[in-house]
Motif scaffolding. Structure first.
Motif, PDB file in Angstrom:
ATOM      1  N   LYS A 133       0.831  -1.206   0.000  1.00 13.57           N
ATOM      2  CA  LYS A 133       0.000   0.000   0.000  1.00 13.57           C
ATOM      3  C   LYS A 133       0.868   1.259   0.000  1.00 13.57           C
ATOM      4  O   LYS A 133       1.983   1.252   0.495  1.00 13.57           O
ATOM      5  N   ASP A 134       0.301   2.340  -0.555  1.00 13.45           N
ATOM      6  CA  ASP A 134       1.067   3.589  -0.693  1.00 13.45           C
ATOM      7  C   ASP A 134       1.456   4.174   0.659  1.00 13.45           C
ATOM      8  O   ASP A 134       2.574   4.651   0.847  1.00 13.45           O
ATOM      9  N   LYS A 135       0.548   4.151   1.602  1.00 13.89           N
ATOM     10  CA  LYS A 135       0.797   4.821   2.883  1.00 13.89           C
ATOM     11  C   LYS A 135       1.733   4.020   3.786  1.00 13.89           C
ATOM     12  O   LYS A 135       2.224   4.543   4.777  1.00 13.89           O
ATOM     13  N   GLU A 136       1.937   2.730   3.477  1.00 14.86           N
ATOM     14  CA  GLU A 136       2.855   1.939   4.290  1.00 14.86           C
ATOM     15  C   GLU A 136       4.311   2.223   3.934  1.00 14.86           C
ATOM     16  O   GLU A 136       5.202   1.917   4.714  1.00 14.86           O
ATOM     17  N   ALA A 137       4.566   2.771   2.740  1.00  8.83           N
ATOM     18  CA  ALA A 137       5.944   3.011   2.286  1.00  8.83           C
ATOM     19  C   ALA A 137       6.279   4.485   2.449  1.00  8.83           C
ATOM     20  O   ALA A 137       5.572   5.352   1.957  1.00  8.83           O
ATOM     21  N   THR A 138       7.347   4.755   3.168  1.00  5.08           N
ATOM     22  CA  THR A 138       7.830   6.123   3.353  1.00  5.08           C
ATOM     23  C   THR A 138       9.188   6.347   2.706  1.00  5.08           C
ATOM     24  O   THR A 138       9.574   7.499   2.509  1.00  5.08           O
ATOM     25  N   HIS A 139       9.935   5.287   2.385  1.00  4.54           N
ATOM     26  CA  HIS A 139      11.249   5.406   1.768  1.00  4.54           C
ATOM     27  C   HIS A 139      11.328   4.459   0.568  1.00  4.54           C
ATOM     28  O   HIS A 139      10.623   3.443   0.513  1.00  4.54           O
ATOM     29  N   CYS A 140      12.176   4.766  -0.360  1.00  6.94           N
ATOM     30  CA  CYS A 140      12.386   3.922  -1.539  1.00  6.94           C
ATOM     31  C   CYS A 140      13.030   2.606  -1.123  1.00  6.94           C
ATOM     32  O   CYS A 140      13.892   2.572  -0.217  1.00  6.94           O
ATOM     33  N   LYS A 141      12.633   1.512  -1.779  1.00  3.26           N
ATOM     34  CA  LYS A 141      13.134   0.183  -1.418  1.00  3.26           C
ATOM     35  C   LYS A 141      14.604   0.024  -1.767  1.00  3.26           C
ATOM     36  O   LYS A 141      15.343  -0.667  -1.066  1.00  3.26           O
TER      37      LYS A 141
END
Length: 593
Positions: A526-534
């Motif tokens: 989900k979009d909101k679970e990711a805050t930094h690039c993998k």
């Protein structure tokens, strides 16, 4: 069915922190749902609109969190009206809303008044401004909230920042006929429950909502253009008034120079004719009085000009505050503000030139004051010469008296004629004494006038110091303007990327649907679970957008996912991350003979 929210249910954390996080997530869902539904609704909202009702319920729960219990004689009192009533003291514009809430008939409880206050603040589009002033004053909030309350922590500031987005909503709520005292504030979670069909339909509804939002942005841009035209007309009027004031100031300076030249000629003629008569002294005195009046009028004109400049500076400060407020409230309309910032820059340059012109005017006036001081010094020198002449006359009178006594002793026969001469001499002496007293009084008045001129000179010097302080403030405003320009450029880049994404959204909807069919077995992050690039682990922002890899389902930045390859599920090339791109190419090369 699943609950589309991020409620924190970890038992290992602090219970109050968990409560704050849950309320923050519910506020995010409520505000986002209200904005999206209002834009798709396309007209003014009323009191019966369900998302709007749930928004007020969520805000009531957020304001009640950590509220202190106040004991009274009959019962315990726990209400949010106390901190909301405090806003009137911190924000003067909130006095009107507080007075209107108190005047509403039918409201008997503090909770009902607080609910009415929230509805009126939303209609005024000032809820974010009011609550921002409240959370800044934490020492005053500590009287109403516990230290762990949501309004005392960072979550309160986040919610206030989210409330700025509600300024795009128009609401018309009838507060008088609504029973706000007995309402039960219960959060309806069914509004935030979404199934798989809703998730599929959400992608198709985003395009229409984006189109409606673009239309609203175009309307707001037209309004801003009209406001800019009005501001330009006001600036032209101010420039004309400033030009008239400068011309009047030049005329006054020319008149004063002419008067000074005339007075110099008069002083020289009066000094030449003083030996023959004393009438020139009276003329000098009247001329000096008239000149002092002219100088006082000049000083009054300078003070008026300074007041005009100070008022113009205040207008500039108000204009800067309005620009900052428009930047916070209308971040989606920053494209149309470029011209307005350039015009403000031109205004700042003109005001800087006006300040330099005022400094030149003050220098000229200081030179005029120095000339007046020189003239006063000349007058004092003339007074000293008159005193020396009076002393010489007194000495001559004493010598004449001694000679008269000798002459009386020697010539008794001529006593009658000598007595007549003595009487004449005594009359001349009395006249000289009266003249000396008049000159002494005139000198005292001149000294008092000179002291007044010195006081006026010190006052003008203080005003020059104030102008220097205003110049420093103007430089600080220029620095703030440069910072705002930097923020504006960053947000403009982000908006350009969003425009490109909107143009490509129609073409990518079909690709996303085909990719979703193939990724039903994968875990789609989900979009909101990711805050930094993998891959690069850099934080996402407005300029650094999020992108899904169609192969692994993870979220990457644009630099780490700018590759496109055809997958088995979709014959068309789709976006993949750098790692999946390298892996798929390696597989293709290994499969080749």
């Amino acid at each position: 069915m699943m609950l589309h929210s991020f409620l924190v249910l970890s038992a290992t954390k602090d219970p109050t922190a968990v409560e704050r996080a849950n309320l923050l997530n519910m506020a995010k869902l409520s505000i986002k749902g209200l904005i999206e539904s209002a834009l798709s609704f396309g007209r003014t909202l009323d009191s019966d609109y369900p998302p709007l009702q749930q928004f007020f319920v969520v805000m009531e729960h957020c304001l009640k969190h950590g509220l202190k219990v106040r004991k009274s004689f009959l019962s315990y009192n726990k209400t949010i009206w106390g901190p909301l009533e405090l806003v009137e003291k911190l924000y003067p514009e909130a006095e009107e809303i507080g007075a209107s809430v108190r005047d509403l008939p039918g409201l008997k409880t503090p909770l009902g008044r607080a609910r009415a206050w929230l509805r009126l603040a939303l209609m005024q589009k000032k809820m974010a401004d009011y609550l921002r002033c409240l959370i800044i004053q934490r020492d005053l909030l500590s009287e109403f909230y516990e230290y762990h309350a949501l309004m005392m922590e960072e979550e309160g500031a986040v919610i206030v920042g989210l409330l700025v987005g509600l300024n795009v909503i128009d609401a018309n709520l009838c507060v008088k006929g609504e029973d706000l005292d007995s309402q039960v504030g219960v959060i309806d979670f069914s509004m935030y429950l979404k199934n798989e069909e809703d998730i599929g339909n959400k992608e198709s509804s985003t395009v229409s909502s984006l189109h409606s939002r673009v239309d609203s942005l175009e309307k707001s841009n037209t309004k801003l253009i009209e406001e800019l035209a009005i501001a330009k007309n006001n600036i032209i009027k101010l420039q004309e008034e400033n030009h008239q004031l400068r011309s009047e100031n030049k005329l006054i300076l020319m008149k004063t120079q002419q008067h000074l030249e005339v007075t110099k000629v008069d002083v020289e003629t009066e000094l030449q004719t003083y030996k023959h008569s004393r009438q020139g002294l009276d003329e000098m005195y009247t001329e000096a009085r008239r000149q002092l009046r002219d100088e006082s009028q000049l000083r009054q004109d300078v003070e008026n000009e300074l007041t005009v400049q100070v008022s113009m500076k205040k207008e500039i400060e108000l204009a800067m505050k309005l620009l900052e407020k428009d930047i916070h409230e209308k971040q989606d309309t920053l494209i149309g503000l470029r011209q307005q910032l350039e015009e403000v820059k031109a205004i700042n340059i003109e005001m800087y030139q006006k300040l330099q012109g005022s400094e030149d005017g003050l220098k000229e006036k200081n030179e005029i004051i120095a000339q007046l001081e020189e003239k006063n010094n000349k007058i004092t020198a003339a007074m000293r010469q008159l005193e020396q002449r009076l002393q010489q006359a007194e000495k001559a009178h004493m010598e004449a008296e001694a000679e008269d006594e000798k002459y009386l002793q020697e010539c008794l026969s001529k006593s009658h004629s000598l007595q007549k001469q003595i009487s004449q001499k005594e009359k001349q002496l009395v006249q000289l004494e009266t003249d000396w007293k008049i000159e002494k009084e005139w000198r005292q008045t001149l000294q008092e006038d000179l002291q007044k001129e010195k006081d006026a000179l010190s006052h003008l010097r203080n005003e020059t110091q104030q102008i220097i302080v205003l110049k420093k403030e103007f430089l600080s405003l220029q620095d703030e303007n440069q910072q705002l320009k930097k923020v504006y450029h960053d947000q403009e880049q982000a908006l350009q990327e969003l425009g490109n994404k909107l143009s490509e959204s129609k073409l990518k909807i079909e690709d996303i649907k085909e990719a979703n069919k193939a990724l039903q077995g994968l875990v789609w992050l989900k979009d909101k679970e990711a805050t930094h690039c993998k891959l690069c682990e850099k934080e996402f922002s407005l300029s650094k957008r999020k992108h899904h890899c169609r192969n692994c389902g993870e979220i990457f930045c644009n630099a780490c996912s700018d590759n496109e390859l055809p997958l088995p599920s979709s014959p068309k090339p789709v976006r993949v991350c750098d790692s999946c791109h390298a892996l798929l190419i390696q597989r293709c090369s290994s499969n080749l003979p």
